[in-house]
Design a protein around this motif. Structure first.
Motif, PDB file in Angstrom:
ATOM      1  N   PRO A   5       0.807  -1.223   0.000  1.00 17.39           N
ATOM      2  CA  PRO A   5       0.000   0.000   0.000  1.00 17.39           C
ATOM      3  C   PRO A   5       0.840   1.273   0.000  1.00 17.39           C
ATOM      4  CG  PRO A   5       0.066  -0.960   2.187  1.00 17.39           C
ATOM      5  CD  PRO A   5       0.734  -1.952   1.273  1.00 17.39           C
ATOM      6  N   ILE A   6       0.313   2.316  -0.627  1.00 13.36           N
ATOM      7  CA  ILE A   6       0.976   3.625  -0.613  1.00 13.36           C
ATOM      8  C   ILE A   6       0.884   4.219   0.787  1.00 13.36           C
ATOM      9  CG2 ILE A   6       0.855   5.988  -1.500  1.00 13.36           C
ATOM     10  CD1 ILE A   6      -0.137   4.842  -4.133  1.00 13.36           C
ATOM     11  N   LEU A   7       1.971   4.830   1.243  1.00 12.30           N
ATOM     12  CA  LEU A   7       2.038   5.381   2.595  1.00 12.30           C
ATOM     13  C   LEU A   7       1.818   6.893   2.600  1.00 12.30           C
ATOM     14  CD1 LEU A   7       5.165   3.455   3.906  1.00 12.30           C
ATOM     15  CD2 LEU A   7       2.770   2.848   4.152  1.00 12.30           C
ATOM     16  N   ALA A  18       7.583  -0.961   9.558  1.00 13.48           N
ATOM     17  CA  ALA A  18       6.405  -1.677  10.058  1.00 13.48           C
ATOM     18  C   ALA A  18       5.640  -2.336   8.911  1.00 13.48           C
ATOM     19  CB  ALA A  18       5.490  -0.720  10.820  1.00 13.48           C
ATOM     20  N   THR A  19       5.563  -1.654   7.779  1.00 11.95           N
ATOM     21  CA  THR A  19       4.852  -2.196   6.620  1.00 11.95           C
ATOM     22  C   THR A  19       5.554  -3.436   6.073  1.00 11.95           C
ATOM     23  OG1 THR A  19       4.007  -0.013   6.017  1.00 11.95           O
ATOM     24  CG2 THR A  19       4.017  -1.680   4.285  1.00 11.95           C
ATOM     25  N   LEU A  20       6.865  -3.384   5.985  1.00 15.60           N
ATOM     26  CA  LEU A  20       7.617  -4.539   5.488  1.00 15.60           C
ATOM     27  C   LEU A  20       7.582  -5.690   6.489  1.00 15.60           C
ATOM     28  CD1 LEU A  20      10.681  -2.821   3.783  1.00 15.60           C
ATOM     29  CD2 LEU A  20       8.652  -3.801   2.706  1.00 15.60           C
ATOM     30  N   GLU A  39      12.158  -0.372  -6.328  1.00 16.78           N
ATOM     31  CA  GLU A  39      10.837  -0.922  -6.647  1.00 16.78           C
ATOM     32  C   GLU A  39       9.894  -0.817  -5.452  1.00 16.78           C
ATOM     33  OE1 GLU A  39       9.124  -5.375  -7.344  1.00 16.78           O
ATOM     34  OE2 GLU A  39      10.857  -4.793  -8.574  1.00 16.78           O
ATOM     35  N   ILE A  40      10.395  -1.146  -4.262  1.00 14.17           N
ATOM     36  CA  ILE A  40       9.571  -1.040  -3.050  1.00 14.17           C
ATOM     37  C   ILE A  40       9.202   0.415  -2.794  1.00 14.17           C
ATOM     38  CG2 ILE A  40       9.565  -1.330  -0.543  1.00 14.17           C
ATOM     39  CD1 ILE A  40      11.328  -3.811  -0.962  1.00 14.17           C
ATOM     40  N   ALA A  41      10.161   1.328  -2.965  1.00 14.98           N
ATOM     41  CA  ALA A  41       9.889   2.758  -2.759  1.00 14.98           C
ATOM     42  C   ALA A  41       8.792   3.239  -3.698  1.00 14.98           C
ATOM     43  CB  ALA A  41      11.171   3.563  -2.968  1.00 14.98           C
ATOM     44  N   GLU A  42       8.826   2.783  -4.945  1.00 14.11           N
ATOM     45  CA  GLU A  42       7.801   3.188  -5.903  1.00 14.11           C
ATOM     46  C   GLU A  42       6.426   2.649  -5.501  1.00 14.11           C
ATOM     47  OE1 GLU A  42       9.255   1.774  -9.628  1.00 14.11           O
ATOM     48  OE2 GLU A  42      10.727   3.407  -9.871  1.00 14.11           O
ATOM     49  N   GLN A  43       6.388   1.417  -5.032  1.00 15.45           N
ATOM     50  CA  GLN A  43       5.111   0.833  -4.600  1.00 15.45           C
ATOM     51  C   GLN A  43       4.536   1.564  -3.397  1.00 15.45           C
ATOM     52  OE1 GLN A  43       4.458  -3.353  -4.260  1.00 15.45           O
ATOM     53  NE2 GLN A  43       6.058  -3.861  -5.730  1.00 15.45           N
ATOM     54  N   SER A  47      10.530   7.985  -1.053  1.00 19.83           N
ATOM     55  CA  SER A  47      11.886   8.002  -1.600  1.00 19.83           C
ATOM     56  C   SER A  47      12.582   6.704  -1.201  1.00 19.83           C
ATOM     57  CB  SER A  47      12.661   9.203  -1.052  1.00 19.83           C
ATOM     58  OG  SER A  47      12.896   9.030   0.341  1.00 19.83           O
ATOM     59  N   VAL A  48      13.788   6.499  -1.724  1.00 23.40           N
ATOM     60  CA  VAL A  48      14.504   5.269  -1.414  1.00 23.40           C
ATOM     61  C   VAL A  48      15.086   5.277  -0.001  1.00 23.40           C
ATOM     62  CG1 VAL A  48      15.060   4.833  -3.828  1.00 23.40           C
ATOM     63  CG2 VAL A  48      16.682   6.103  -2.407  1.00 23.40           C
ATOM     64  N   THR A  49      15.284   6.467   0.580  1.00 18.97           N
ATOM     65  CA  THR A  49      15.967   6.547   1.882  1.00 18.97           C
ATOM     66  C   THR A  49      15.238   5.791   2.992  1.00 18.97           C
ATOM     67  OG1 THR A  49      16.999   8.645   1.287  1.00 18.97           O
ATOM     68  CG2 THR A  49      16.902   8.094   3.635  1.00 18.97           C
TER      69      THR A  49
END
Length: 220
Positions: A5-7, A18-20, A39-43, A47-49
């Motif tokens: 889900p988008i955060l 927590a999501t992962l 890929e996870i950041a986009e989902q 950002s990637v940080t």
């Protein structure tokens, strides 16, 4: 890997972690899956940080294997590792079950029964993801009923590694993934702590035979 889900929360690092964690525990990943930070950041819409921070925390939890930023994977447990986790679960989840049997209300029993009914449907539908999620929900509901918050936290750490294993074996396990849950509910209905403890230990050992078989093959 299924979509996440988008955060929209402010503290993204903790929220991504927590999501992962939730995704691992509920079996949204399987052993050997490769994780890609971007890929996870986009989902998740971040950002990637914060994703990288969460990945490093999960590596510290032994929930993932971080070889390099380009090689991040869900671990494939060895047989000794699995047996160690199983031995710990046998003691801790037996404590949760026997404690739940002492205090469970009618509403608590109805909740467990409802989870089982949903799990039956997931099994019939061949829904591996939903079935794994409901299996986890049933187990965690016992420590929730018992109001054992510290124990729940310890179990969450163990299930970071168990979630992918259960997801991987769920469809092959078939009815063994759910049949051993019914005696647990019956023992709780009777207010039988010892019976509930024995029943959940049967579930972990006998219901988990397909998992042990897969781990043993991987280790061969």
């Amino acid at each position: 890997m299924s979509e996440l889900p988008i955060l929209e929360h402010e503290n993204l690092s903790n929220t991504v972690y927590a999501t992962l964690c939730d995704a691992l525990i509920k079996g949204r990943f399987q052993p050997g899956d490769r994780l890609r930070i971007r890929e996870i950041a986009e989902q998740l819409g971040t950002s990637v940080t914060p994703v990288r921070d969460a990945i490093l925390r999960l590596a510290h939890d032994d929930a993932i294997v971080f070889q390099s930023p380009r090689d991040i994977r869900i671990p494939i447990l060895s047989k000794p590792q699995y047996l160690e986790i199983r031995a710990i679960r046998l003691r801790l989840e037996a404590l949760a079950a026997e404690s739940a049997a002492r205090v469970a209300s009618k509403a608590d029993i109805e909740t467990l029964t409802a989870i089982l009914a949903e799990n039956e449907k997931a099994l019939v539908d061949g829904d591996r993801l939903k079935g794994t999620e409901l299996n986890q929900a049933f187990h965690f509901q016992l420590s929730k009923i018992a109001d054992l918050h510290v124990l729940n936290g310890i179990l969450r750490r163990l299930w970071l590694q168990m979630g992918p294993l259960i997801a991987d074996a769920y469809l092959e396990g078939g009815r063994s993934m759910i049949d051993f849950h019914y005696p647990i509910v019956e023992a709780i209905k009777r207010g039988d702590p010892e019976g509930a403890a024995r029943a959940i230990m049967d579930d972990i050992e006998k219901g988990g035979r397909v998992i042990l078989a897969r781990v043993s093959v991987a280790a061969a």
